[in-house]
Design a protein around this motif. Structure first.
Motif, PDB file in Angstrom:
ATOM      1  N   HIS A   1      -6.518 -39.977 -39.270  1.00 42.11           N
ATOM      2  CA  HIS A   1      -5.754 -39.099 -40.144  1.00 42.11           C
ATOM      3  C   HIS A   1      -5.543 -39.767 -41.501  1.00 42.11           C
ATOM      4  O   HIS A   1      -5.483 -41.008 -41.604  1.00 42.11           O
ATOM      5  N   LEU A   2      -5.393 -38.936 -42.520  1.00 34.89           N
ATOM      6  CA  LEU A   2      -5.004 -39.375 -43.853  1.00 34.89           C
ATOM      7  C   LEU A   2      -3.645 -38.748 -44.164  1.00 34.89           C
ATOM      8  O   LEU A   2      -3.411 -37.576 -43.841  1.00 34.89           O
ATOM      9  N   TRP A   3      -2.775 -39.511 -44.805  1.00 31.51           N
ATOM     10  CA  TRP A   3      -1.434 -39.005 -45.091  1.00 31.51           C
ATOM     11  C   TRP A   3      -1.034 -39.346 -46.518  1.00 31.51           C
ATOM     12  O   TRP A   3      -0.957 -40.513 -46.884  1.00 31.51           O
TER      13      TRP A   3
ATOM     14  N   PHE B   1       5.266 -29.056 -44.527  1.00 37.66           N
ATOM     15  CA  PHE B   1       6.563 -28.807 -45.146  1.00 37.66           C
ATOM     16  C   PHE B   1       6.666 -29.673 -46.421  1.00 37.66           C
ATOM     17  O   PHE B   1       5.721 -29.715 -47.203  1.00 37.66           O
ATOM     18  N   ASP B   2       7.781 -30.373 -46.593  1.00 33.36           N
ATOM     19  CA  ASP B   2       7.921 -31.282 -47.733  1.00 33.36           C
ATOM     20  C   ASP B   2       7.638 -32.734 -47.339  1.00 33.36           C
ATOM     21  O   ASP B   2       7.827 -33.648 -48.150  1.00 33.36           O
ATOM     22  N   GLU B   3       7.209 -32.915 -46.079  1.00 38.23           N
ATOM     23  CA  GLU B   3       7.045 -34.275 -45.563  1.00 38.23           C
ATOM     24  C   GLU B   3       5.853 -34.996 -46.199  1.00 38.23           C
ATOM     25  O   GLU B   3       5.890 -36.205 -46.429  1.00 38.23           O
ATOM     26  N   GLY B   4       4.754 -34.269 -46.437  1.00 42.46           N
ATOM     27  CA  GLY B   4       3.561 -34.890 -46.996  1.00 42.46           C
ATOM     28  C   GLY B   4       2.358 -33.981 -46.836  1.00 42.46           C
ATOM     29  O   GLY B   4       2.491 -32.799 -46.491  1.00 42.46           O
ATOM     30  N   ARG B   5       1.194 -34.548 -47.066  1.00 39.02           N
ATOM     31  CA  ARG B   5      -0.054 -33.776 -47.025  1.00 39.02           C
ATOM     32  C   ARG B   5      -1.009 -34.474 -46.065  1.00 39.02           C
ATOM     33  O   ARG B   5      -1.291 -35.668 -46.209  1.00 39.02           O
ATOM     34  N   LEU B   6      -1.511 -33.733 -45.085  1.00 40.02           N
ATOM     35  CA  LEU B   6      -2.257 -34.289 -43.953  1.00 40.02           C
ATOM     36  C   LEU B   6      -3.710 -33.848 -43.967  1.00 40.02           C
ATOM     37  O   LEU B   6      -4.022 -32.691 -44.257  1.00 40.02           O
ATOM     38  N   THR B   7      -4.593 -34.796 -43.615  1.00 38.76           N
ATOM     39  CA  THR B   7      -6.006 -34.508 -43.384  1.00 38.76           C
ATOM     40  C   THR B   7      -6.412 -35.147 -42.068  1.00 38.76           C
ATOM     41  O   THR B   7      -6.025 -36.283 -41.774  1.00 38.76           O
ATOM     42  N   VAL B   8      -7.189 -34.432 -41.263  1.00 38.92           N
ATOM     43  CA  VAL B   8      -7.773 -34.981 -40.038  1.00 38.92           C
ATOM     44  C   VAL B   8      -9.271 -35.100 -40.273  1.00 38.92           C
ATOM     45  O   VAL B   8      -9.915 -34.153 -40.716  1.00 38.92           O
ATOM     46  N   ALA B   9      -9.829 -36.278 -39.994  1.00 41.73           N
ATOM     47  CA  ALA B   9     -11.234 -36.529 -40.317  1.00 41.73           C
ATOM     48  C   ALA B   9     -11.921 -37.293 -39.194  1.00 41.73           C
ATOM     49  O   ALA B   9     -11.279 -37.863 -38.307  1.00 41.73           O
ATOM     50  N   LEU B  10     -13.245 -37.282 -39.253  1.00 38.58           N
ATOM     51  CA  LEU B  10     -14.090 -38.076 -38.366  1.00 38.58           C
ATOM     52  C   LEU B  10     -14.934 -38.999 -39.219  1.00 38.58           C
ATOM     53  O   LEU B  10     -15.456 -38.591 -40.262  1.00 38.58           O
ATOM     54  N   ASP B  11     -15.099 -40.241 -38.768  1.00 40.06           N
ATOM     55  CA  ASP B  11     -16.047 -41.115 -39.453  1.00 40.06           C
ATOM     56  C   ASP B  11     -17.472 -40.734 -39.024  1.00 40.06           C
ATOM     57  O   ASP B  11     -17.655 -39.844 -38.176  1.00 40.06           O
ATOM     58  N   PRO B  12     -18.512 -41.333 -39.592  1.00 32.37           N
ATOM     59  CA  PRO B  12     -19.883 -40.909 -39.263  1.00 32.37           C
ATOM     60  C   PRO B  12     -20.248 -41.019 -37.788  1.00 32.37           C
ATOM     61  O   PRO B  12     -21.152 -40.320 -37.316  1.00 32.37           O
ATOM     62  N   SER B  13     -19.545 -41.878 -37.039  1.00 32.17           N
ATOM     63  CA  SER B  13     -19.848 -42.022 -35.615  1.00 32.17           C
ATOM     64  C   SER B  13     -19.042 -41.062 -34.754  1.00 32.17           C
ATOM     65  O   SER B  13     -19.265 -40.976 -33.549  1.00 32.17           O
TER      66      SER B  13
END
Length: 254
Positions: free
Chosen positions: A120-122, A103-115
């Motif tokens: 999450h990134l926000w 929505f207008d709350e923000g921009r989200l990314t879900v990620a995994l580190d190499p292990s």
């Protein structure tokens, strides 16, 4: 954690994905005295912001896909979600969802580190993250458990520019001279089938009393209340649906 508000590059939110949202609301309300505020929008499927008074401190949500484990996740603030997602990929991590607008709350990314540890990134829009840190009942520390500390250091310092403060016993993450989390080795401490993961620690007034309340409410103790040498008293618990979280004595350094 020495931050008192979200800082770009640092933790800004903790979020539970659970198989029983109503049970989670009851459990964490009893343990932390959280007040639940459920979003009425249908597409969010009951996503709930939990508050201390009026201050937002964490989120509780349903599982969004069958393979998603019941677990707490840690979210890190970024200035640009797309650029940060590129950094994750370049450093050897994997982007598994996003970046997407919420929505207008923000921009989200879900990620995994190499292990394979998820995070999450926000990128903040109208919502920046937790309103308070370190207050009893709010996020106060984040800890990565991994089987390859060196690789984790290389990855997270590359993506976020964190500093690393390593002692004989423990390694801490820092940003702008302020420590906010740490990393610990999983060797000999975890069963082989437990994957690397991020663990949020919530500040409490009394670790022993909180652990006792959680156990009465159906939790299990993964680490009994313990005093860390030259540090706080901590415990690690598993909620009735299986999500692990930590608690530590408010007012003491981790």
């Amino acid at each position: 954690m020495e931050f008192d508000k979200p800082v770009v590059g640092g933790p800004c939110w903790a979020e539970l994905g659970t198989s029983d949202l109503q049970a989670a609301k009851r459990f964490y309300g009893e343990v932390f005295d959280w007040r639940c505020e459920t979003d009425p929008r249908e597409e969010l499927r009951g996503y709930t912001v939990v508050r201390l008074g009026d201050a937002a401190v964490a989120g509780l949500g349903p599982l969004y896909r069958p393979s998603q484990p019941v677990a707490w996740s840690v979210t890190f603030a970024v200035g640009n979600a797309d650029a940060a997602a590129n950094k994750v990929a370049q450093a050897g991590g994997t982007v598994i969802r996003g970046p997407i607008d919420v929505f207008d709350e923000g921009r989200l990314t879900v990620a995994l580190d190499p292990s394979g540890a998820a995070f999450h990134l926000w990128q903040a829009g109208e919502f920046c993250g937790a309103d308070v840190f370190n207050r009893p009942g709010s996020l106060g520390w984040v800890e990565l458990s991994t089987r390859d500390i060196k690789r984790a250091r290389d990855f997270y310092t590359s993506v976020f520019g964190w500093s690393v403060n390593a002692s004989e016993w423990y390694t801490q993450w820092g940003l702008h001279g302020e420590d906010f989390g740490g990393v610990t080795s999983m060797h000999d401490r975890f069963p082989a089938d437990v994957p690397p993961h991020w663990l949020p620690y919530f500040a409490v007034e009394d670790v022993d009393a909180t652990a006792e309340t959680a156990l009465r409410a159906g939790a299990k103790a993964l680490q009994e209340p313990t005093s860390v040498p030259d540090g706080p008293r901590i415990a690690v618990l598993r909620d009735p649906q299986g999500a692990a979280f930590g608690v530590y004595q408010a007012g003491q350094e981790r």
